[in-house]
Design an enzyme around this catalytic site. Sequence first.
Site, PDB file in Angstrom:
ATOM      1  N   ASP A   1      -6.623   0.906   1.005  1.00 13.74           N
ATOM      2  CA  ASP A   1      -6.665   0.938   2.466  1.00 13.74           C
ATOM      3  C   ASP A   1      -8.063   0.497   2.923  1.00 13.74           C
ATOM      4  OD1 ASP A   1      -8.295   3.083   1.875  1.00 13.74           O
ATOM      5  OD2 ASP A   1      -7.217   4.522   3.115  1.00 13.74           O
TER       6      ASP A   1
ATOM      7  N   LYS B   1       0.829  -1.206   0.000  1.00  8.18           N
ATOM      8  CA  LYS B   1       0.000   0.000   0.000  1.00  8.18           C
ATOM      9  C   LYS B   1       0.863   1.254   0.000  1.00  8.18           C
ATOM     10  CE  LYS B   1      -1.904   1.848   3.646  1.00  8.18           C
ATOM     11  NZ  LYS B   1      -2.695   2.132   4.854  1.00  8.18           N
TER      12      LYS B   1
END
Length: 214
Positions: A142, A124
Amino acid sequence: MAKQLDYHTIRAIFDRFHAAEPEPKGELEHVNAYTLVVAVALSAQATDAGVNKATRGLFAVADTPEKMLELGEEGVTQHIKTIGLYRNKARNVIKMARILVDDYGGEVPNSRAALQALPGVGRKTANVVLNMWWHYPAQAVDTHIFRVGNRTGICPGRDVVAVERAIEDNIPVDYQHHAHHWLILHGRYICVARKPKCGACLIRDLCQFEEKTQ
């Protein structure tokens, strides 16, 4: 988990996102690629606002890997101790700085694999840096994007990699660059985890979420 929306509905959704906010921005403060990767790494299990509050002082004295090494782990700790998991994060910041100085001449690498090899940097974080700094259409999934993607049917998936792939496969190319910012902001302020603000949602009529609020 909602079923995958069709192309025309997804394009209509992102047409609206674009009309409302043509150039969405990430909320983490940074001045260069290095401070961006540090800020994103620090944001794990912390709010952007909390990270910004801590990093303003940190980046004022250490905005390069070399300066961060001079500051040292204890110095970093003092700046970020208001952030969750601060001791482990301070350790990773120093380890990251050492690798960047020794292996990359103080520069932040711009490949996902090289970024993910840095301490404290996961997929991420790597995708955020690739997208925000190098404008590569990488999708950082997320909790907000995972929730919005599955509720709405924009990019459903059973895990973050599946949602990331659904974004890449189904969102029109011309909206790929800003897609994750639009989705994060939508999840952060409108499609919140508890009591989503469906009455204020600009894509309410296109969304597949069955438990809409008034």
